[in-house]
Design an enzyme around this catalytic site. Structure first.
Site, PDB file in Angstrom:
ATOM      1  N   ASP A  30       0.861  -1.186   0.000  1.00  0.00           N
ATOM      2  CA  ASP A  30       0.000   0.000   0.000  1.00  0.00           C
ATOM      3  C   ASP A  30       0.893   1.230   0.000  1.00  0.00           C
ATOM      4  O   ASP A  30       1.964   1.217   0.626  1.00  0.00           O
ATOM      5  CB  ASP A  30      -0.917   0.001   1.232  1.00  0.00           C
ATOM      6  CG  ASP A  30      -2.168   0.821   0.992  1.00  0.00           C
ATOM      7  OD1 ASP A  30      -3.243   0.229   0.797  1.00  0.00           O
ATOM      8  OD2 ASP A  30      -2.075   2.071   0.969  1.00  0.00           O
ATOM      9  N   THR A 121     -13.303  -3.637  -8.574  1.00  0.00           N
ATOM     10  CA  THR A 121     -14.491  -3.655  -9.432  1.00  0.00           C
ATOM     11  C   THR A 121     -14.336  -2.604 -10.524  1.00  0.00           C
ATOM     12  O   THR A 121     -14.178  -1.418 -10.228  1.00  0.00           O
ATOM     13  CB  THR A 121     -15.751  -3.377  -8.594  1.00  0.00           C
ATOM     14  OG1 THR A 121     -15.856  -4.420  -7.630  1.00  0.00           O
ATOM     15  CG2 THR A 121     -16.996  -3.355  -9.459  1.00  0.00           C
ATOM     16  N   LYS A 203     -19.342  -9.153 -12.511  1.00  0.00           N
ATOM     17  CA  LYS A 203     -19.351  -8.405 -11.246  1.00  0.00           C
ATOM     18  C   LYS A 203     -20.426  -7.320 -11.247  1.00  0.00           C
ATOM     19  O   LYS A 203     -21.257  -7.244 -10.344  1.00  0.00           O
ATOM     20  CB  LYS A 203     -17.969  -7.789 -11.015  1.00  0.00           C
ATOM     21  CG  LYS A 203     -17.889  -6.828  -9.870  1.00  0.00           C
ATOM     22  CD  LYS A 203     -18.039  -7.512  -8.536  1.00  0.00           C
ATOM     23  CE  LYS A 203     -18.185  -6.490  -7.434  1.00  0.00           C
ATOM     24  NZ  LYS A 203     -17.779  -6.952  -6.133  1.00  0.00           N
ATOM     25  N   ASN A 207     -23.992  -7.483  -8.899  1.00  0.00           N
ATOM     26  CA  ASN A 207     -24.380  -6.460  -7.920  1.00  0.00           C
ATOM     27  C   ASN A 207     -25.657  -5.740  -8.350  1.00  0.00           C
ATOM     28  O   ASN A 207     -26.509  -5.438  -7.519  1.00  0.00           O
ATOM     29  CB  ASN A 207     -23.245  -5.446  -7.716  1.00  0.00           C
ATOM     30  CG  ASN A 207     -22.277  -5.908  -6.638  1.00  0.00           C
ATOM     31  OD1 ASN A 207     -22.425  -7.018  -6.107  1.00  0.00           O
ATOM     32  ND2 ASN A 207     -21.306  -5.094  -6.313  1.00  0.00           N
ATOM     33  N   LEU A 249     -34.524 -10.175  -0.139  1.00  0.00           N
ATOM     34  CA  LEU A 249     -35.912  -9.734  -0.276  1.00  0.00           C
ATOM     35  C   LEU A 249     -36.362  -9.059   1.015  1.00  0.00           C
ATOM     36  O   LEU A 249     -37.534  -9.102   1.356  1.00  0.00           O
ATOM     37  CB  LEU A 249     -36.824 -10.926  -0.612  1.00  0.00           C
ATOM     38  CG  LEU A 249     -36.710 -11.481  -2.042  1.00  0.00           C
ATOM     39  CD1 LEU A 249     -37.662 -12.651  -2.247  1.00  0.00           C
ATOM     40  CD2 LEU A 249     -36.969 -10.401  -3.097  1.00  0.00           C
ATOM     41  N   GLY A 256     -27.403   0.649   0.514  1.00  0.00           N
ATOM     42  CA  GLY A 256     -26.335   1.646   0.547  1.00  0.00           C
ATOM     43  C   GLY A 256     -25.009   0.921   0.478  1.00  0.00           C
ATOM     44  O   GLY A 256     -24.924  -0.189  -0.039  1.00  0.00           O
ATOM     45  N   CYS A 259     -20.572  -0.313  -2.431  1.00  0.00           N
ATOM     46  CA  CYS A 259     -20.612  -1.086  -3.678  1.00  0.00           C
ATOM     47  C   CYS A 259     -21.852  -0.837  -4.524  1.00  0.00           C
ATOM     48  O   CYS A 259     -21.742  -0.371  -5.656  1.00  0.00           O
ATOM     49  CB  CYS A 259     -20.484  -2.570  -3.360  1.00  0.00           C
ATOM     50  SG  CYS A 259     -18.997  -2.945  -2.432  1.00  0.00           S
TER      51      CYS A 259
HETATM   52  C1  UGA Z   1     -22.221  -6.295  -1.873  1.00  0.00           C
HETATM   53  C2  UGA Z   1     -22.500  -7.691  -2.466  1.00  0.00           C
HETATM   54  O1  UGA Z   1     -23.476  -8.372  -1.673  1.00  0.00           O
HETATM   55  C3  UGA Z   1     -21.220  -8.521  -2.525  1.00  0.00           C
HETATM   56  O2  UGA Z   1     -21.490  -9.761  -3.146  1.00  0.00           O
HETATM   57  C4  UGA Z   1     -20.163  -7.755  -3.318  1.00  0.00           C
HETATM   58  O3  UGA Z   1     -18.938  -8.448  -3.355  1.00  0.00           O
HETATM   59  C5  UGA Z   1     -19.934  -6.404  -2.663  1.00  0.00           C
HETATM   60  O4  UGA Z   1     -21.183  -5.680  -2.635  1.00  0.00           O
HETATM   61  C6  UGA Z   1     -18.900  -5.666  -3.480  1.00  0.00           C
HETATM   62  O5  UGA Z   1     -19.193  -5.314  -4.625  1.00  0.00           O
HETATM   63  O6  UGA Z   1     -17.771  -5.530  -3.015  1.00  0.00           O
HETATM   64  P1  UGA Z   1     -21.944  -5.306   0.599  1.00  0.00           P
HETATM   65  O7  UGA Z   1     -22.015  -3.970  -0.060  1.00  0.00           O
HETATM   66  O8  UGA Z   1     -20.878  -5.575   1.588  1.00  0.00           O
HETATM   67  O9  UGA Z   1     -21.815  -6.466  -0.521  1.00  0.00           O
HETATM   68  O10 UGA Z   1     -23.319  -5.526   1.369  1.00  0.00           O
HETATM   69  P2  UGA Z   1     -24.683  -6.293   1.138  1.00  0.00           P
HETATM   70  O11 UGA Z   1     -24.854  -7.298   2.196  1.00  0.00           O
HETATM   71  O12 UGA Z   1     -24.840  -6.759  -0.245  1.00  0.00           O
HETATM   72  O13 UGA Z   1     -25.735  -5.118   1.425  1.00  0.00           O
HETATM   73  C7  UGA Z   1     -25.798  -3.968   0.567  1.00  0.00           C
HETATM   74  C8  UGA Z   1     -26.952  -3.078   0.976  1.00  0.00           C
HETATM   75  O14 UGA Z   1     -28.204  -3.692   0.673  1.00  0.00           O
HETATM   76  C9  UGA Z   1     -27.007  -2.768   2.477  1.00  0.00           C
HETATM   77  O15 UGA Z   1     -27.284  -1.400   2.634  1.00  0.00           O
HETATM   78  C10 UGA Z   1     -28.145  -3.609   2.985  1.00  0.00           C
HETATM   79  O16 UGA Z   1     -28.779  -3.034   4.106  1.00  0.00           O
HETATM   80  C11 UGA Z   1     -29.068  -3.620   1.781  1.00  0.00           C
HETATM   81  N1  UGA Z   1     -29.995  -4.781   1.732  1.00  0.00           N
HETATM   82  C12 UGA Z   1     -29.503  -6.037   1.579  1.00  0.00           C
HETATM   83  C13 UGA Z   1     -31.365  -4.575   1.815  1.00  0.00           C
HETATM   84  O17 UGA Z   1     -31.842  -3.429   1.935  1.00  0.00           O
HETATM   85  N2  UGA Z   1     -32.215  -5.651   1.744  1.00  0.00           N
HETATM   86  C14 UGA Z   1     -31.752  -6.915   1.582  1.00  0.00           C
HETATM   87  O18 UGA Z   1     -32.576  -7.850   1.505  1.00  0.00           O
HETATM   88  C15 UGA Z   1     -30.358  -7.115   1.514  1.00  0.00           C
END
Ligand code: UGA
Length: 434
Positions: A30, A121, A203, A207, A249, A256, A259
């Protein structure tokens, strides 16, 4: 194998630690000297369950090391992963300057065959640009470029890396593919090998599909509210179809994080650049923004005027089990409440230090516990579904509030129980109880 990771942020550090854990010799690079010093001392700059132990153990076992020197990093690894940030430009497209810089910086140090792997990404066709750049700055270098998208989720990153659903890489060279297969041999997961462009597209498409699923259920939650149906039952009924599945779901305040918002904007931008605009995704974005707007409208309707109202907010991070506030809907909500004159007292198990350091931080009061945040409040809002919020003493909280209005933005609590405790309880897409 000897592996190098350039960029020791969220993805780079976790990937490096997990590669070391399965027996590879990993060097993380880094350009932030203070971050490397911190890591060398065994301290982890982010909160991610299980990561600190993994780093400490693998440093002690001499399988994981840190450096600020790109030259040292490139000399070390047979496979060099690029895991640097790819922030958004104001128009939503991706700012690829860090990727380009790394390509330029590693080029002169390639003195034997290397596989250069893009883990950041990036939009489709970036791999071609990386290869072109290295070639330009080191015409004699022997290398192949591979795209290896990352699917880890914050909060369960170590688990996702150690036990992935699938491993995808895109390669146009048999030699590079053979080395990549060796890298991933210790991980038991289905492997998909594609061409570089397809891997890059997978990717963004994955997402976007997950975000689409969230917006889909959120749009239905609004129809549930208008019709008296229950979003929880509807989601269950849809998800029981194995072609659809229950995951992602959960209706709420919307997605948020670092990603989804960025990647959807980037996918829209690249689709437009390619002359094939992906307009469906604009609707996904609109529904996501609308979900927060109508939640705030509901708060306004209940409290009439927000100015001077004391509002307790539980949860600031973009989801539970992380301290990450980037593009957090909870923070957006707090900011909107504060701008309208509400007096916000917030509690978050992990995100408060980071929130206090933001410009809006000076306008938020922070409490030491969820209970303390609620004392004297006109209303309580749950913005992030930290499990600990389910296990507080709600009757006591109700007593301590000025008026017991509860807005559950993540459908964390049971409406019947909350009503029994005497709360005027509002949630997302579930029938009104009164
Ligand atoms: C997401 C993807 O799930 C990963 O597979 C991917 O590798 C990652 O982005 C990335 O591109 O690096 P992440 O952003 O850590 O992962 O979090 P998630 O668990 O996917 O949640 C994302 C957002 O969706 C959160 O704000 C969460 O509260 C919201 N969410 C998730 C909902 O509102 N409802 C749901 O049913 C699931």
């Amino acid at each position: 194998m000897k592996l190098t990771i350039i960029g020791s942020g969220y993805v780079g550090l976790t990937t490096g630690a997990c590669f070391a854990e399965v027996g590879h010799e990993v060097m993380c690079v880094d350009n932030d000297a203070s971050k490397i010093e911190t890591l060398r001392r065994g301290e982890i700059p982010i909160y991610e369950p299980g990561l600190a132990d993994l780093v400490t153990q693998n440093v002690a076992a001499d399988r994981l090391s840190f450096t600020t020197s790109t030259a040292e990093g490139v000399a070390h690894g047979d496979v060099v992963f690029i895991a640097v940030p790819t922030p958004p430009n104001p128009d939503g497209s991706v700012d690829l300057r860090f990727i380009e810089k790394v390509a330029r910086e590693i080029a002169p140090h390639i003195d034997s065959y290397k596989v250069i792997v893009d883990k950041s990404t990036v939009p489709v066709k970036t791999g071609e640009k990386v290869a072109e750049t290295i070639q330009r700055y080191a015409p004699d270098a022997k290398f192949d470029v591979v795209s290896n998208p990352e699917f880890l989720r914050e909060g369960s990153a170590v688990h996702d890396l150690m036990k992935p659903d699938r491993i995808v890489f895109g390669s146009n060279s048999d030699r590079a593919s053979a080395l990549m297969k060796k890298v991933y041999e210790p991980f038991v997961a289905p492997l998909l090998v594609t061409d570089i462009n397809s891997a890059e597209l997978i990717k963004h498409a994955a997402n976007s599909f997950l975000a689409l699923k969230i917006s889909y259920i959120n749009a239905i939650s609004e129809i549930c509210e208008a019709s008296g149906a229950d979003i929880e039952r509807v989601a269950e009924g849809i998800g029981m179809d194995s072609r659809i599945g229950q995951a992602f779901l959960n209706a709420g305040l919307g997605y948020g994080g670092s990603c989804f918002p960025k990647d959807i904007a980037a996918f829209i931008a690249i689709s437009e650049q390619l002359g094939t605009p992906f307009t469906l995704l604009k609707e996904v974005q609109k529904i996501n923004a609308h979900q927060l707007d109508r939640f705030i409208d509901r708060i306004r309707k209940s409290l009439w005027v927000l100015e001077e109202k004391k509002i307790a907010v539980w949860g600031l991070t973009f989801k539970p089990h992380t301290d990450d506030l980037r593009s957090s809907v909870a923070m957006e909500l707090v900011e909107k409440l504060v701008v309208e004159g509400a007096v916000v007292t917030a509690y978050d198990p992990k995100g408060m230090d980071r929130a206090a350091a933001l410009p809006i931080g000076s306008r938020i009061r922070f409490a030491n516990s969820p209970e303390e945040a609620a004392v004297g409040a006109d209303a309580l809002v749950i913005a992030t579904e930290w499990p600990e919020f389910e296990h507080v003493n709600f009757p006591r909280i109700r007593e301590s509030m000025l008026s017991p209005i509860l807005f559950d933005g993540r459908n964390l609590l049971d409406p019947t129980t909350m009503r029994k405790f005497g709360f005027d309880y509002h949630c997302i897409g579930r029938p009104k109880m009164d």
